[in-house]
Design an enzyme around this catalytic site. Structure first.
Site, short mmCIF file in Angstrom:
data_model
loop_
_atom_site.label_atom_id
_atom_site.label_comp_id
_atom_site.label_asym_id
_atom_site.label_seq_id
_atom_site.Cartn_x
_atom_site.Cartn_y
_atom_site.Cartn_z
N ASP A 50 2.43 1.92 3.34
CA ASP A 50 3.50 1.04 3.83
C ASP A 50 4.86 1.56 3.37
O ASP A 50 5.87 1.31 4.01
CB ASP A 50 3.39 -0.38 3.26
CG ASP A 50 2.00 -0.95 3.38
OD1 ASP A 50 1.34 -0.65 4.38
OD2 ASP A 50 1.58 -1.68 2.45
N GLU A 97 -11.02 -7.26 -3.30
CA GLU A 97 -10.75 -8.27 -2.25
C GLU A 97 -11.90 -8.31 -1.26
O GLU A 97 -12.10 -7.38 -0.49
CB GLU A 97 -9.44 -7.89 -1.55
CG GLU A 97 -9.03 -8.91 -0.50
CD GLU A 97 -7.68 -8.58 0.12
OE1 GLU A 97 -6.79 -8.06 -0.58
OE2 GLU A 97 -7.52 -8.84 1.33
N ASP A 150 -4.58 -13.00 10.65
CA ASP A 150 -3.50 -12.93 9.64
C ASP A 150 -2.26 -13.70 10.04
O ASP A 150 -1.14 -13.18 9.99
CB ASP A 150 -3.12 -11.46 9.38
CG ASP A 150 -4.17 -10.72 8.57
OD1 ASP A 150 -4.95 -11.37 7.85
OD2 ASP A 150 -4.20 -9.47 8.64
N GLU A 162 -8.91 -14.13 0.15
CA GLU A 162 -8.04 -14.34 1.31
C GLU A 162 -8.64 -15.40 2.23
O GLU A 162 -9.82 -15.34 2.59
CB GLU A 162 -7.88 -13.00 2.05
CG GLU A 162 -7.00 -13.09 3.29
CD GLU A 162 -6.54 -11.72 3.78
OE1 GLU A 162 -6.32 -10.81 2.94
OE2 GLU A 162 -6.41 -11.55 5.00
N ASP A 183 -4.66 -14.08 -1.24
CA ASP A 183 -3.94 -13.62 -0.05
C ASP A 183 -3.92 -14.81 0.89
O ASP A 183 -4.95 -15.22 1.43
CB ASP A 183 -4.65 -12.42 0.60
CG ASP A 183 -4.19 -11.09 0.02
OD1 ASP A 183 -3.44 -11.12 -0.98
OD2 ASP A 183 -4.58 -10.04 0.55
N ASP A 235 -9.60 -11.27 12.30
CA ASP A 235 -8.67 -11.51 11.21
C ASP A 235 -7.24 -11.52 11.77
O ASP A 235 -6.57 -10.49 11.79
CB ASP A 235 -8.85 -10.36 10.19
CG ASP A 235 -8.24 -10.66 8.85
OD1 ASP A 235 -7.92 -11.82 8.59
OD2 ASP A 235 -8.09 -9.71 8.06
N ASP A 255 -0.41 -12.44 3.02
CA ASP A 255 -1.03 -11.37 3.80
C ASP A 255 -1.05 -11.87 5.25
O ASP A 255 -2.10 -12.16 5.81
CB ASP A 255 -2.45 -11.08 3.27
CG ASP A 255 -2.94 -9.72 3.74
OD1 ASP A 255 -2.32 -9.15 4.65
OD2 ASP A 255 -3.95 -9.24 3.20
N HIS A 283 0.89 -1.17 0.00
CA HIS A 283 0.00 0.00 0.00
C HIS A 283 0.93 1.22 0.00
O HIS A 283 2.02 1.16 0.58
CB HIS A 283 -0.82 0.14 1.27
CG HIS A 283 -1.68 -1.03 1.65
ND1 HIS A 283 -1.20 -2.15 2.27
CD2 HIS A 283 -3.02 -1.22 1.55
CE1 HIS A 283 -2.19 -2.99 2.53
NE2 HIS A 283 -3.31 -2.45 2.09
N HIS A 331 -10.38 -14.09 5.38
CA HIS A 331 -11.62 -13.39 5.09
C HIS A 331 -12.75 -14.39 4.80
O HIS A 331 -13.91 -14.16 5.16
CB HIS A 331 -11.46 -12.45 3.89
CG HIS A 331 -10.43 -11.37 4.12
ND1 HIS A 331 -10.17 -10.40 3.19
CD2 HIS A 331 -9.63 -11.10 5.17
CE1 HIS A 331 -9.23 -9.59 3.65
NE2 HIS A 331 -8.88 -9.99 4.84
C1 XLS Z 1 -7.11 -6.60 5.25
C2 XLS Z 1 -6.77 -6.88 3.86
C3 XLS Z 1 -5.67 -6.02 3.30
C4 XLS Z 1 -5.66 -6.12 1.80
C5 XLS Z 1 -4.94 -5.01 1.12
O1 XLS Z 1 -7.75 -7.38 5.94
O2 XLS Z 1 -6.46 -8.23 3.74
O3 XLS Z 1 -4.44 -6.40 3.84
O4 XLS Z 1 -5.11 -7.33 1.38
O5 XLS Z 1 -5.49 -3.78 1.41
NI NI Z 2 -5.61 -9.18 2.09
NI NI Z 3 -7.01 -9.46 5.58
#
Ligand code: XLS
Ligand code: NI
Ligand code: NI
Length: 435
Positions: A104, A232, A309, A268, A296, A307, A339, A101, A271
Protein backbone atom coordinates in the site's frame (compact mmCIF):
# COMPACT_ATOMS: atom_id res chain seq x y z
CA UNK A 1 2.62 22.10 2.24
CA UNK A 2 -0.96 20.93 1.86
CA UNK A 3 -1.73 18.75 -1.14
CA UNK A 4 -5.13 20.38 -1.67
CA UNK A 5 -6.79 16.96 -2.03
CA UNK A 6 -9.24 17.67 0.79
CA UNK A 7 -9.75 21.34 -0.13
CA UNK A 8 -12.96 22.72 1.32
CA UNK A 9 -13.18 20.09 4.06
CA UNK A 10 -12.52 20.96 7.69
CA UNK A 11 -11.38 19.02 10.71
CA UNK A 12 -14.30 16.86 11.87
CA UNK A 13 -15.62 17.81 15.30
CA UNK A 14 -18.12 16.42 17.79
CA UNK A 15 -21.40 18.34 17.53
CA UNK A 16 -23.74 16.07 19.50
CA UNK A 17 -26.67 13.83 18.62
CA UNK A 18 -28.86 16.69 17.38
CA UNK A 19 -26.40 17.86 14.74
CA UNK A 20 -27.53 17.58 11.12
CA UNK A 21 -24.05 18.24 9.76
CA UNK A 22 -23.19 15.11 7.71
CA UNK A 23 -19.48 15.64 8.33
CA UNK A 24 -19.62 16.01 12.12
CA UNK A 25 -19.50 13.39 14.87
CA UNK A 26 -22.83 12.96 16.58
CA UNK A 27 -21.69 10.24 19.01
CA UNK A 28 -17.90 9.96 18.84
CA UNK A 29 -16.59 12.36 21.45
CA UNK A 30 -12.92 11.43 21.86
CA UNK A 31 -12.59 12.91 25.35
CA UNK A 32 -15.88 11.66 26.79
CA UNK A 33 -15.17 9.21 29.61
CA UNK A 34 -16.90 5.82 29.54
CA UNK A 35 -16.24 3.24 32.26
CA UNK A 36 -13.28 5.33 33.43
CA UNK A 37 -11.57 5.65 30.06
CA UNK A 38 -11.68 8.20 27.21
CA UNK A 39 -13.64 7.05 24.17
CA UNK A 40 -10.57 7.48 21.99
CA UNK A 41 -8.58 5.19 24.28
CA UNK A 42 -11.32 2.54 24.26
CA UNK A 43 -11.87 2.46 20.52
CA UNK A 44 -8.34 3.17 19.24
CA UNK A 45 -9.49 3.85 15.69
CA UNK A 46 -7.22 3.18 12.74
CA UNK A 47 -7.54 4.02 9.04
CA UNK A 48 -6.54 1.23 6.63
CA UNK A 49 -4.06 2.50 4.03
CA UNK A 50 -5.08 -0.13 1.47
CA UNK A 51 -8.79 0.60 1.22
CA UNK A 52 -8.59 4.37 1.61
CA UNK A 53 -5.55 5.19 -0.48
CA UNK A 54 -4.35 2.21 -2.53
CA UNK A 55 -7.62 0.70 -3.75
CA UNK A 56 -8.62 2.18 -7.12
CA UNK A 57 -12.29 1.20 -7.24
CA UNK A 58 -12.06 -1.93 -9.38
CA UNK A 59 -14.36 -4.94 -9.20
CA UNK A 60 -14.29 -8.28 -11.05
CA UNK A 61 -16.15 -6.72 -13.97
CA UNK A 62 -14.55 -3.32 -14.27
CA UNK A 63 -11.32 -1.58 -13.41
CA UNK A 64 -10.49 1.70 -11.76
CA UNK A 65 -13.23 4.22 -11.04
CA UNK A 66 -11.31 6.52 -8.69
CA UNK A 67 -9.02 9.19 -10.10
CA UNK A 68 -6.52 10.25 -7.48
CA UNK A 69 -3.60 12.62 -7.94
CA UNK A 70 -1.24 9.78 -6.84
CA UNK A 71 -2.28 7.50 -9.72
CA UNK A 72 -0.63 5.62 -11.32
CA UNK A 73 0.79 4.01 -8.17
CA UNK A 74 3.97 2.83 -9.87
CA UNK A 75 6.56 5.35 -8.68
CA UNK A 76 7.97 6.71 -5.44
CA UNK A 77 6.96 10.34 -6.07
CA UNK A 78 3.33 9.25 -6.10
CA UNK A 79 3.94 7.03 -3.07
CA UNK A 80 5.09 10.12 -1.16
CA UNK A 81 2.10 12.15 -2.36
CA UNK A 82 -0.19 9.33 -1.22
CA UNK A 83 1.44 9.46 2.23
CA UNK A 84 0.99 13.25 2.37
CA UNK A 85 -2.73 12.88 1.63
CA UNK A 86 -3.05 10.03 4.12
CA UNK A 87 -1.70 12.18 6.94
CA UNK A 88 -4.03 15.01 5.94
CA UNK A 89 -6.93 12.60 6.32
CA UNK A 90 -5.71 11.26 9.68
CA UNK A 91 -5.60 14.85 10.86
CA UNK A 92 -9.07 15.75 9.51
CA UNK A 93 -10.55 12.73 11.29
CA UNK A 94 -8.28 13.09 14.34
CA UNK A 95 -7.72 9.31 14.34
CA UNK A 96 -4.98 7.99 16.62
CA UNK A 97 -3.78 5.18 14.30
CA UNK A 98 -3.28 3.83 10.79
CA UNK A 99 -2.53 0.33 9.40
CA UNK A 100 -0.69 -0.66 6.23
CA UNK A 101 0.76 -3.38 4.00
CA UNK A 102 4.14 -2.74 2.34
CA UNK A 103 2.40 -2.78 -1.05
CA UNK A 104 0.00 0.00 0.00
CA UNK A 105 2.90 2.29 0.80
CA UNK A 106 5.04 1.79 -2.32
CA UNK A 107 4.91 -0.27 -5.53
CA UNK A 108 6.41 -3.76 -5.72
CA UNK A 109 9.81 -3.52 -7.40
CA UNK A 110 9.90 -7.06 -8.74
CA UNK A 111 12.88 -8.19 -6.60
CA UNK A 112 13.61 -8.33 -2.88
CA UNK A 113 16.57 -5.94 -2.70
CA UNK A 114 14.64 -3.10 -4.32
CA UNK A 115 11.49 -3.94 -2.35
CA UNK A 116 13.58 -3.56 0.81
CA UNK A 117 15.20 -0.30 -0.28
CA UNK A 118 11.91 1.35 -1.25
CA UNK A 119 10.13 0.09 1.87
CA UNK A 120 12.86 1.65 4.00
CA UNK A 121 12.67 4.85 1.98
CA UNK A 122 8.90 5.29 2.27
CA UNK A 123 8.76 4.30 5.95
CA UNK A 124 11.53 6.83 6.70
CA UNK A 125 9.37 9.40 4.94
CA UNK A 126 6.35 8.33 7.03
CA UNK A 127 8.39 8.37 10.25
CA UNK A 128 9.30 11.99 9.48
CA UNK A 129 5.64 12.87 9.03
CA UNK A 130 4.74 11.09 12.27
CA UNK A 131 7.12 13.32 14.19
CA UNK A 132 4.70 16.22 13.76
CA UNK A 133 1.41 14.28 13.58
CA UNK A 134 -0.90 12.65 16.09
CA UNK A 135 -1.50 9.40 14.21
CA UNK A 136 0.63 6.38 15.13
CA UNK A 137 0.96 2.92 13.65
CA UNK A 138 -1.55 0.38 15.01
CA UNK A 139 -0.08 -2.37 12.87
CA UNK A 140 1.90 -3.17 9.79
CA UNK A 141 1.79 -6.27 7.62
CA UNK A 142 3.19 -7.72 4.40
CA UNK A 143 1.04 -8.11 1.33
CA UNK A 144 1.88 -11.69 0.35
CA UNK A 145 -1.14 -12.26 -1.85
CA UNK A 146 -1.25 -9.73 -4.73
CA UNK A 147 1.95 -10.26 -6.73
CA UNK A 148 2.00 -13.39 -8.94
CA UNK A 149 4.94 -14.84 -6.96
CA UNK A 150 2.49 -15.53 -4.10
CA UNK A 151 -0.18 -17.27 -6.20
CA UNK A 152 0.47 -20.70 -4.58
CA UNK A 153 0.98 -19.34 -1.08
CA UNK A 154 3.72 -17.61 0.89
CA UNK A 155 4.99 -19.72 3.83
CA UNK A 156 2.91 -22.66 2.54
CA UNK A 157 4.21 -22.45 -1.02
CA UNK A 158 5.52 -25.73 -2.45
CA UNK A 159 8.54 -23.77 -3.77
CA UNK A 160 11.17 -23.14 -1.04
CA UNK A 161 12.31 -20.00 -2.87
CA UNK A 162 8.90 -18.46 -2.22
CA UNK A 163 9.18 -19.46 1.47
CA UNK A 164 12.55 -17.66 1.53
CA UNK A 165 11.15 -14.56 -0.20
CA UNK A 166 8.25 -14.58 2.30
CA UNK A 167 10.61 -14.84 5.29
CA UNK A 168 12.72 -11.94 4.01
CA UNK A 169 9.57 -9.91 3.27
CA UNK A 170 8.08 -10.44 6.73
CA UNK A 171 11.39 -9.59 8.40
CA UNK A 172 11.58 -6.31 6.49
CA UNK A 173 7.99 -5.46 7.36
CA UNK A 174 8.51 -6.28 11.04
CA UNK A 175 11.56 -4.01 11.01
CA UNK A 176 9.51 -1.23 9.39
CA UNK A 177 6.63 -1.71 11.85
CA UNK A 178 9.11 -1.57 14.75
CA UNK A 179 10.67 1.60 13.34
CA UNK A 180 7.23 3.26 13.15
CA UNK A 181 6.44 2.33 16.75
CA UNK A 182 3.76 -0.16 15.64
CA UNK A 183 1.56 -1.61 18.37
CA UNK A 184 1.09 -4.97 16.62
CA UNK A 185 2.27 -6.95 13.62
CA UNK A 186 -0.42 -8.80 11.62
CA UNK A 187 -0.31 -11.90 9.42
CA UNK A 188 -3.30 -12.55 7.21
CA UNK A 189 -2.80 -15.55 4.95
CA UNK A 190 -5.00 -14.91 1.95
CA UNK A 191 -3.05 -17.41 -0.13
CA UNK A 192 -2.11 -19.71 2.76
CA UNK A 193 -4.62 -22.33 1.73
CA UNK A 194 -5.43 -24.19 -1.43
CA UNK A 195 -7.34 -24.05 -4.68
CA UNK A 196 -7.55 -27.84 -5.01
CA UNK A 197 -6.61 -30.73 -2.75
CA UNK A 198 -5.50 -32.57 -5.89
CA UNK A 199 -2.14 -30.78 -5.79
CA UNK A 200 -1.87 -30.00 -2.06
CA UNK A 201 0.06 -31.68 0.77
CA UNK A 202 -1.85 -30.39 3.78
CA UNK A 203 0.49 -31.81 6.37
CA UNK A 204 3.58 -30.23 4.88
CA UNK A 205 1.94 -26.87 4.26
CA UNK A 206 0.65 -26.65 7.85
CA UNK A 207 4.04 -27.61 9.29
CA UNK A 208 5.74 -24.92 7.19
CA UNK A 209 3.22 -22.32 8.29
CA UNK A 210 3.73 -23.30 11.95
CA UNK A 211 7.51 -23.14 11.60
CA UNK A 212 7.28 -19.79 9.81
CA UNK A 213 5.15 -18.27 12.58
CA UNK A 214 7.64 -19.52 15.17
CA UNK A 215 10.38 -17.69 13.27
CA UNK A 216 8.26 -14.53 13.32
CA UNK A 217 7.86 -14.79 17.10
CA UNK A 218 11.58 -15.46 17.58
CA UNK A 219 12.44 -12.44 15.47
CA UNK A 220 10.03 -10.25 17.43
CA UNK A 221 11.94 -11.08 20.62
CA UNK A 222 15.28 -10.72 18.93
CA UNK A 223 14.62 -7.11 17.89
CA UNK A 224 12.81 -6.22 21.11
CA UNK A 225 9.49 -5.51 19.42
CA UNK A 226 7.03 -5.03 22.27
CA UNK A 227 3.90 -5.19 20.12
CA UNK A 228 1.62 -8.21 19.70
CA UNK A 229 1.83 -10.69 16.85
CA UNK A 230 -1.67 -11.21 15.46
CA UNK A 231 -3.08 -13.66 12.96
CA UNK A 232 -6.29 -12.79 11.12
CA UNK A 233 -8.75 -15.60 10.42
CA UNK A 234 -10.71 -15.77 7.18
CA UNK A 235 -12.27 -18.93 5.72
CA UNK A 236 -11.79 -18.25 2.01
CA UNK A 237 -11.28 -15.54 -0.62
CA UNK A 238 -8.93 -15.26 -2.37
CA UNK A 239 -8.07 -18.96 -1.75
CA UNK A 240 -10.87 -21.51 -2.07
CA UNK A 241 -9.95 -22.66 1.43
CA UNK A 242 -7.76 -20.76 3.91
CA UNK A 243 -5.98 -22.54 6.75
CA UNK A 244 -6.71 -19.75 9.25
CA UNK A 245 -10.41 -20.50 8.76
CA UNK A 246 -11.89 -18.95 11.91
CA UNK A 247 -10.97 -18.17 15.50
CA UNK A 248 -11.36 -21.75 16.74
CA UNK A 249 -9.25 -23.15 13.89
CA UNK A 250 -6.51 -20.59 14.51
CA UNK A 251 -6.47 -21.32 18.22
CA UNK A 252 -6.01 -25.04 17.53
CA UNK A 253 -3.24 -24.24 15.07
CA UNK A 254 -1.45 -21.95 17.53
CA UNK A 255 -1.60 -24.59 20.25
CA UNK A 256 -0.31 -27.29 17.92
CA UNK A 257 2.75 -25.19 17.10
CA UNK A 258 3.31 -23.97 20.67
CA UNK A 259 2.35 -20.36 19.99
CA UNK A 260 -0.72 -19.91 22.19
CA UNK A 261 1.04 -17.57 24.57
CA UNK A 262 2.78 -15.56 21.85
CA UNK A 263 0.13 -14.86 19.24
CA UNK A 264 -3.36 -13.38 19.43
CA UNK A 265 -6.14 -12.87 16.92
CA UNK A 266 -7.20 -9.94 14.77
CA UNK A 267 -10.88 -10.59 14.14
CA UNK A 268 -12.87 -9.11 11.29
CA UNK A 269 -16.64 -8.76 11.17
CA UNK A 270 -16.92 -9.67 7.47
CA UNK A 271 -14.67 -12.72 7.86
CA UNK A 272 -16.82 -14.00 10.73
CA UNK A 273 -19.87 -13.85 8.45
CA UNK A 274 -18.01 -15.67 5.64
CA UNK A 275 -17.15 -18.43 8.12
CA UNK A 276 -20.83 -18.83 8.99
CA UNK A 277 -20.48 -17.16 12.38
CA UNK A 278 -21.48 -13.87 13.93
CA UNK A 279 -18.81 -11.33 14.86
CA UNK A 280 -19.61 -11.75 18.55
CA UNK A 281 -19.13 -15.50 18.21
CA UNK A 282 -15.58 -14.99 16.96
CA UNK A 283 -14.84 -12.41 19.66
CA UNK A 284 -16.29 -14.60 22.40
CA UNK A 285 -14.31 -17.65 21.24
CA UNK A 286 -11.05 -15.67 21.19
CA UNK A 287 -11.81 -13.99 24.52
CA UNK A 288 -12.58 -17.32 26.19
CA UNK A 289 -8.99 -18.35 25.37
CA UNK A 290 -7.44 -14.98 26.26
CA UNK A 291 -6.54 -14.44 22.60
CA UNK A 292 -8.68 -11.44 21.62
CA UNK A 293 -6.10 -9.05 20.21
CA UNK A 294 -7.62 -6.50 17.84
CA UNK A 295 -10.51 -6.02 15.45
CA UNK A 296 -10.96 -5.20 11.77
CA UNK A 297 -14.27 -3.37 11.70
CA UNK A 298 -16.46 -3.54 8.62
CA UNK A 299 -19.60 -5.27 7.42
CA UNK A 300 -20.52 -7.55 4.55
CA UNK A 301 -23.51 -7.35 2.28
CA UNK A 302 -25.57 -10.27 3.59
CA UNK A 303 -26.86 -11.09 0.11
CA UNK A 304 -23.67 -11.17 -1.89
CA UNK A 305 -21.72 -13.90 -0.06
CA UNK A 306 -18.30 -12.32 -0.41
CA UNK A 307 -16.09 -9.95 1.53
CA UNK A 308 -17.58 -6.60 0.56
CA UNK A 309 -15.67 -4.67 3.27
CA UNK A 310 -18.33 -2.00 3.74
CA UNK A 311 -18.24 0.51 6.55
CA UNK A 312 -20.24 -0.65 9.59
CA UNK A 313 -23.75 0.79 9.97
CA UNK A 314 -25.56 -1.63 12.26
CA UNK A 315 -25.56 -0.48 15.89
CA UNK A 316 -26.95 -3.69 17.49
CA UNK A 317 -24.22 -5.77 15.77
CA UNK A 318 -21.46 -3.39 16.77
CA UNK A 319 -22.80 -3.07 20.33
CA UNK A 320 -22.57 -6.83 20.89
CA UNK A 321 -19.05 -6.82 19.45
CA UNK A 322 -17.86 -4.15 21.89
CA UNK A 323 -19.73 -5.91 24.70
CA UNK A 324 -17.33 -8.82 24.24
CA UNK A 325 -14.33 -6.52 23.83
CA UNK A 326 -15.17 -4.68 27.07
CA UNK A 327 -15.93 -7.91 28.91
CA UNK A 328 -12.50 -9.17 27.89
CA UNK A 329 -10.96 -6.08 29.52
CA UNK A 330 -10.87 -3.84 26.43
CA UNK A 331 -8.03 -3.41 23.98
CA UNK A 332 -4.44 -3.61 25.12
CA UNK A 333 -2.23 -3.13 22.04
CA UNK A 334 -5.22 -3.73 19.75
CA UNK A 335 -7.76 -1.31 18.35
CA UNK A 336 -10.54 -0.78 15.83
CA UNK A 337 -9.12 -0.81 12.31
CA UNK A 338 -11.55 0.20 9.57
CA UNK A 339 -10.83 -2.59 7.12
CA UNK A 340 -13.54 -0.99 5.00
CA UNK A 341 -13.72 0.64 1.63
CA UNK A 342 -15.96 3.01 -0.26
CA UNK A 343 -18.37 1.72 -2.87
CA UNK A 344 -16.81 2.22 -6.29
CA UNK A 345 -19.30 4.96 -7.20
CA UNK A 346 -18.25 7.04 -4.18
CA UNK A 347 -15.67 9.03 -6.06
CA UNK A 348 -15.02 12.11 -4.02
CA UNK A 349 -12.63 13.00 -1.19
CA UNK A 350 -15.62 13.90 0.95
CA UNK A 351 -16.94 10.33 0.56
CA UNK A 352 -13.78 9.08 2.28
CA UNK A 353 -14.36 11.43 5.18
CA UNK A 354 -18.09 10.70 5.42
CA UNK A 355 -17.46 6.94 5.43
CA UNK A 356 -15.09 7.18 8.37
CA UNK A 357 -17.25 9.69 10.25
CA UNK A 358 -20.20 7.31 9.96
CA UNK A 359 -18.13 4.29 10.95
CA UNK A 360 -16.64 6.04 13.95
CA UNK A 361 -20.07 7.23 15.07
CA UNK A 362 -21.58 3.74 14.76
CA UNK A 363 -18.72 2.31 16.82
CA UNK A 364 -19.16 5.06 19.42
CA UNK A 365 -22.86 4.23 19.71
CA UNK A 366 -22.02 0.55 19.99
CA UNK A 367 -19.43 1.20 22.65
CA UNK A 368 -21.82 3.36 24.68
CA UNK A 369 -24.53 0.70 24.49
CA UNK A 370 -22.07 -2.03 25.45
CA UNK A 371 -20.78 -0.03 28.41
CA UNK A 372 -24.35 0.67 29.56
CA UNK A 373 -25.15 -3.05 29.46
CA UNK A 374 -22.04 -3.86 31.46
CA UNK A 375 -22.75 -1.15 34.02
CA UNK A 376 -26.36 -2.33 34.33
CA UNK A 377 -25.10 -5.87 34.83
CA UNK A 378 -28.26 -7.54 33.51
CA UNK A 379 -26.46 -10.07 31.33
CA UNK A 380 -23.78 -10.94 33.85
CA UNK A 381 -26.50 -11.49 36.51
CA UNK A 382 -28.20 -13.94 34.16
CA UNK A 383 -24.95 -15.83 33.61
CA UNK A 384 -24.24 -15.98 37.32
CA UNK A 385 -27.71 -17.31 38.12
CA UNK A 386 -27.74 -19.75 35.20
CA UNK A 387 -24.58 -21.50 36.37
CA UNK A 388 -25.19 -21.01 40.12
CA UNK A 389 -25.72 -24.75 40.64
CA UNK A 390 -22.01 -25.21 40.07
CA UNK A 391 -21.23 -23.12 43.18
CA UNK A 392 -22.39 -26.11 45.20
CA UNK A 393 -19.33 -28.05 46.50
CA UNK A 394 -20.98 -31.37 45.60
CA UNK A 395 -21.35 -30.22 42.01
CA UNK A 396 -17.70 -29.12 41.93
CA UNK A 397 -16.60 -32.45 43.41
CA UNK A 398 -18.13 -34.23 40.39
CA UNK A 399 -15.52 -32.62 38.13
CA UNK A 400 -12.83 -34.51 40.03
CA UNK A 401 -14.83 -37.69 40.12
CA UNK A 402 -15.49 -40.40 37.49
CA UNK A 403 -18.43 -41.81 35.55
CA UNK A 404 -18.98 -44.72 37.95
CA UNK A 405 -19.09 -42.59 41.08
CA UNK A 406 -21.34 -40.05 39.41
CA UNK A 407 -23.72 -42.82 38.37
CA UNK A 408 -23.87 -44.02 41.97
CA UNK A 409 -24.64 -40.44 43.08
CA UNK A 410 -27.50 -40.18 40.58
CA UNK A 411 -28.94 -43.40 41.93
CA UNK A 412 -28.41 -42.55 45.62
CA UNK A 413 -29.93 -39.07 45.40
CA UNK A 414 -32.50 -39.93 42.74
CA UNK A 415 -31.20 -37.02 40.66
CA UNK A 416 -33.79 -36.03 38.06
CA UNK A 417 -33.10 -32.61 36.44
CA UNK A 418 -35.84 -29.98 36.25
CA UNK A 419 -35.37 -27.99 32.97
CA UNK A 420 -35.20 -24.19 33.32
CA UNK A 421 -36.13 -21.52 30.79
CA UNK A 422 -33.22 -20.05 28.83
CA UNK A 423 -35.15 -16.75 28.57
CA UNK A 424 -33.71 -15.93 25.15
CA UNK A 425 -36.51 -13.57 24.07
CA UNK A 426 -36.34 -11.70 27.36
CA UNK A 427 -32.59 -11.32 26.92
CA UNK A 428 -32.96 -10.07 23.36
CA UNK A 429 -35.53 -7.54 24.59
CA UNK A 430 -33.08 -6.53 27.29
CA UNK A 431 -30.33 -5.84 24.74
CA UNK A 432 -32.80 -3.80 22.67
CA UNK A 433 -33.25 -1.42 25.60
CA UNK A 434 -29.63 -0.36 25.15
CA UNK A 435 -29.17 -0.21 21.39
C1 XLS B 1 -8.55 -9.29 3.71
C2 XLS B 1 -7.96 -8.94 5.00
C3 XLS B 1 -6.79 -8.00 4.93
C4 XLS B 1 -6.05 -8.00 6.23
C5 XLS B 1 -4.66 -7.48 6.14
O1 XLS B 1 -9.66 -9.79 3.60
O2 XLS B 1 -8.97 -8.43 5.82
O3 XLS B 1 -7.24 -6.71 4.60
O4 XLS B 1 -6.74 -7.28 7.20
O5 XLS B 1 -3.89 -8.20 5.26
NI1 NI C 1 -8.72 -7.48 7.65
NI1 NI D 1 -11.07 -8.74 5.00
Amino acid sequence: MATGFFNGLNKVTFEGADSTNPLAFRHYDADAVIMGKRMEDHLRFAVAWWHSFAWEGGDPFGSQTFERPWHPQDNMANARLKADVAFEMFDLLDVPYFCWHDLDLRPDQGNFADNLATLNEITDYIADKMASAKAGCLWGTANMFSHRRWMSGASTNPDPDVFAFAAATVKSNMDATHKLGGQNYVLWGGREGYETLLNTDLRQEMDHMGRFLNMVVDYKHKIGFKGTILVEPKPQEPSKHQYDFDAATCIGFLRKYGLEREVKLNLEQGHAILAGHSFEHELAVAASEGMLGSIDMNRNDYQSGWDTDQFPNNVPEVALAYYHVLNAGGFDTGGTNFDAKLRRQSLDPQDLIAAHVGGMDICARGLKAAAAMIEDGGLSDVLRDRYAGWDNPEAQAMLGSDLGAITQRVLDLGINPAPQSGRQEMLENYVNRFV
